[in-house]
Design a protein around this motif. Structure first.
Motif, PDB file in Angstrom:
ATOM      1  N   TRP A  44      31.056  40.732  36.722  1.00  0.00           N
ATOM      2  CA  TRP A  44      32.033  41.735  36.281  1.00  0.00           C
ATOM      3  C   TRP A  44      32.352  42.632  37.463  1.00  0.00           C
ATOM      4  O   TRP A  44      31.461  42.979  38.243  1.00  0.00           O
ATOM      5  CB  TRP A  44      31.455  42.562  35.130  1.00  0.00           C
ATOM      6  N   HIS A  45      33.640  42.999  37.622  1.00  0.00           N
ATOM      7  CA  HIS A  45      34.064  43.897  38.707  1.00  0.00           C
ATOM      8  C   HIS A  45      34.698  45.145  38.119  1.00  0.00           C
ATOM      9  O   HIS A  45      35.563  45.036  37.243  1.00  0.00           O
ATOM     10  CB  HIS A  45      35.095  43.211  39.618  1.00  0.00           C
ATOM     11  N   ASN A  46      34.314  46.284  38.649  1.00  0.00           N
ATOM     12  CA  ASN A  46      34.923  47.537  38.207  1.00  0.00           C
ATOM     13  C   ASN A  46      36.396  47.630  38.589  1.00  0.00           C
ATOM     14  O   ASN A  46      37.169  48.324  37.934  1.00  0.00           O
ATOM     15  CB  ASN A  46      34.177  48.742  38.789  1.00  0.00           C
ATOM     16  N   THR A  47      36.808  46.907  39.619  1.00  0.00           N
ATOM     17  CA  THR A  47      38.176  47.039  40.122  1.00  0.00           C
ATOM     18  C   THR A  47      39.213  46.415  39.200  1.00  0.00           C
ATOM     19  O   THR A  47      40.389  46.764  39.278  1.00  0.00           O
ATOM     20  CB  THR A  47      38.298  46.421  41.527  1.00  0.00           C
ATOM     21  N   ASP A  48      38.786  45.481  38.338  1.00  0.00           N
ATOM     22  CA  ASP A  48      39.735  44.896  37.379  1.00  0.00           C
ATOM     23  C   ASP A  48      39.174  44.811  35.964  1.00  0.00           C
ATOM     24  O   ASP A  48      39.838  44.315  35.060  1.00  0.00           O
ATOM     25  CB  ASP A  48      40.205  43.514  37.840  1.00  0.00           C
ATOM     26  N   ASN A  49      37.946  45.284  35.771  1.00  0.00           N
ATOM     27  CA  ASN A  49      37.288  45.296  34.465  1.00  0.00           C
ATOM     28  C   ASN A  49      37.308  43.907  33.823  1.00  0.00           C
ATOM     29  O   ASN A  49      37.564  43.757  32.632  1.00  0.00           O
ATOM     30  CB  ASN A  49      37.912  46.330  33.534  1.00  0.00           C
ATOM     31  N   ALA A  50      37.079  42.891  34.635  1.00  0.00           N
ATOM     32  CA  ALA A  50      37.127  41.518  34.141  1.00  0.00           C
ATOM     33  C   ALA A  50      35.870  40.756  34.550  1.00  0.00           C
ATOM     34  O   ALA A  50      35.246  41.061  35.568  1.00  0.00           O
ATOM     35  CB  ALA A  50      38.359  40.807  34.701  1.00  0.00           C
ATOM     36  N   LEU A  51      35.522  39.773  33.735  1.00  0.00           N
ATOM     37  CA  LEU A  51      34.429  38.861  34.052  1.00  0.00           C
ATOM     38  C   LEU A  51      34.980  37.672  34.823  1.00  0.00           C
ATOM     39  O   LEU A  51      36.045  37.149  34.491  1.00  0.00           O
ATOM     40  CB  LEU A  51      33.759  38.366  32.769  1.00  0.00           C
ATOM     41  N   THR A  56      35.053  30.722  40.410  1.00  0.00           N
ATOM     42  CA  THR A  56      36.099  31.656  40.861  1.00  0.00           C
ATOM     43  C   THR A  56      35.526  32.632  41.884  1.00  0.00           C
ATOM     44  O   THR A  56      36.178  32.942  42.883  1.00  0.00           O
ATOM     45  CB  THR A  56      36.710  32.405  39.667  1.00  0.00           C
ATOM     46  N   THR A  57      34.322  33.090  41.643  1.00  0.00           N
ATOM     47  CA  THR A  57      33.659  33.986  42.592  1.00  0.00           C
ATOM     48  C   THR A  57      33.521  33.305  43.955  1.00  0.00           C
ATOM     49  O   THR A  57      33.793  33.916  44.993  1.00  0.00           O
ATOM     50  CB  THR A  57      32.276  34.409  42.048  1.00  0.00           C
ATOM     51  N   ILE A  58      33.115  32.048  43.948  1.00  0.00           N
ATOM     52  CA  ILE A  58      32.966  31.303  45.212  1.00  0.00           C
ATOM     53  C   ILE A  58      34.315  31.187  45.913  1.00  0.00           C
ATOM     54  O   ILE A  58      34.412  31.427  47.123  1.00  0.00           O
ATOM     55  CB  ILE A  58      32.343  29.916  44.957  1.00  0.00           C
ATOM     56  N   ARG A  59      35.360  30.840  45.180  1.00  0.00           N
ATOM     57  CA  ARG A  59      36.699  30.723  45.793  1.00  0.00           C
ATOM     58  C   ARG A  59      37.150  32.049  46.400  1.00  0.00           C
ATOM     59  O   ARG A  59      37.690  32.084  47.512  1.00  0.00           O
ATOM     60  CB  ARG A  59      37.722  30.235  44.768  1.00  0.00           C
ATOM     61  N   ASN A  60      36.930  33.148  45.690  1.00  0.00           N
ATOM     62  CA  ASN A  60      37.312  34.465  46.218  1.00  0.00           C
ATOM     63  C   ASN A  60      36.545  34.786  47.495  1.00  0.00           C
ATOM     64  O   ASN A  60      37.128  35.266  48.482  1.00  0.00           O
ATOM     65  CB  ASN A  60      37.076  35.552  45.176  1.00  0.00           C
ATOM     66  N   MET A 119      26.042  39.774  36.794  1.00  0.00           N
ATOM     67  CA  MET A 119      26.158  40.776  37.850  1.00  0.00           C
ATOM     68  C   MET A 119      27.278  41.739  37.480  1.00  0.00           C
ATOM     69  O   MET A 119      28.372  41.303  37.125  1.00  0.00           O
ATOM     70  CB  MET A 119      26.475  40.135  39.205  1.00  0.00           C
ATOM     71  N   ASP A 120      26.984  43.020  37.570  1.00  0.00           N
ATOM     72  CA  ASP A 120      28.007  44.061  37.517  1.00  0.00           C
ATOM     73  C   ASP A 120      28.214  44.513  38.952  1.00  0.00           C
ATOM     74  O   ASP A 120      27.281  45.014  39.584  1.00  0.00           O
ATOM     75  CB  ASP A 120      27.567  45.253  36.662  1.00  0.00           C
ATOM     76  N   ALA A 121      29.416  44.296  39.484  1.00  0.00           N
ATOM     77  CA  ALA A 121      29.719  44.604  40.882  1.00  0.00           C
ATOM     78  C   ALA A 121      30.696  45.765  40.953  1.00  0.00           C
ATOM     79  O   ALA A 121      31.809  45.677  40.431  1.00  0.00           O
ATOM     80  CB  ALA A 121      30.293  43.376  41.575  1.00  0.00           C
TER      81      ALA A 121
END
Length: 139
Positions: A44-51, A56-60, A119-121
């Motif tokens: 989860w990212h605070n910057t977009d409030n999305a899981l 996808t994390t690896i691609r980013n 993970m909450d990032a």
């Protein structure tokens, strides 16, 4: 395992997962994240409030690392929690042309059986907005 990937005998499985995660992101083969995260794990990212799922994390991360001339963690502070670990750090990303981004972040991770399940990032939105996976052609 070799080098910094070796487990310290005094290191808990939770702290080992944290060390391995950030060592791998900074220096290693990002496909190893499939082994560090448990099946079905999300970030989860605070910057977009999305899981975000792990592929996808690896691609980013691949996009960010491929566009950067430098990618490293500084000021790492990692502590055990009841069910995992928390890490504060500064991610330093140097872009072509010399611009350096300093993303002051905090990650809170749940670890089960030595693998990260969630993970909450928390990131500096001004810093992450300038990274390659979020960049646009606009000036």
């Amino acid at each position: 395992m070799t080098g910094s990937k070796m487990t310290n005998v005094d290191e808990t499985p939770e702290m080992a997962a944290g060390r391995l995660l950030f060592d791998t992101v900074e220096n290693g083969d990002l496909e190893q994240l499939h082994d560090i995260f448990a099946p079905g794990a999300v970030v989860w990212h605070n910057t977009d409030n999305a899981l975000t799922d792990i592929p996808t994390t690896i691609r980013n991360l691949e996009t960010i690392r491929a566009s950067a001339t430098e990618f490293r963690y500084e000021d790492i502070r990692r502590k055990a929690t009841v069910d995992g670990f928390v890490q504060q750090h500064t991610l330093v990303v140097k872009m072509p042309g010399g611009r350096t981004i300093h993303d002051m972040g905090c990650c809170i991770c749940t670890v089960v059986d030595g693998r990260i399940t969630h993970m909450d990032a928390y990131h500096d939105s001004a810093a992450t907005g300038a990274m390659a996976h979020k960049a646009t052609d606009e000036v």
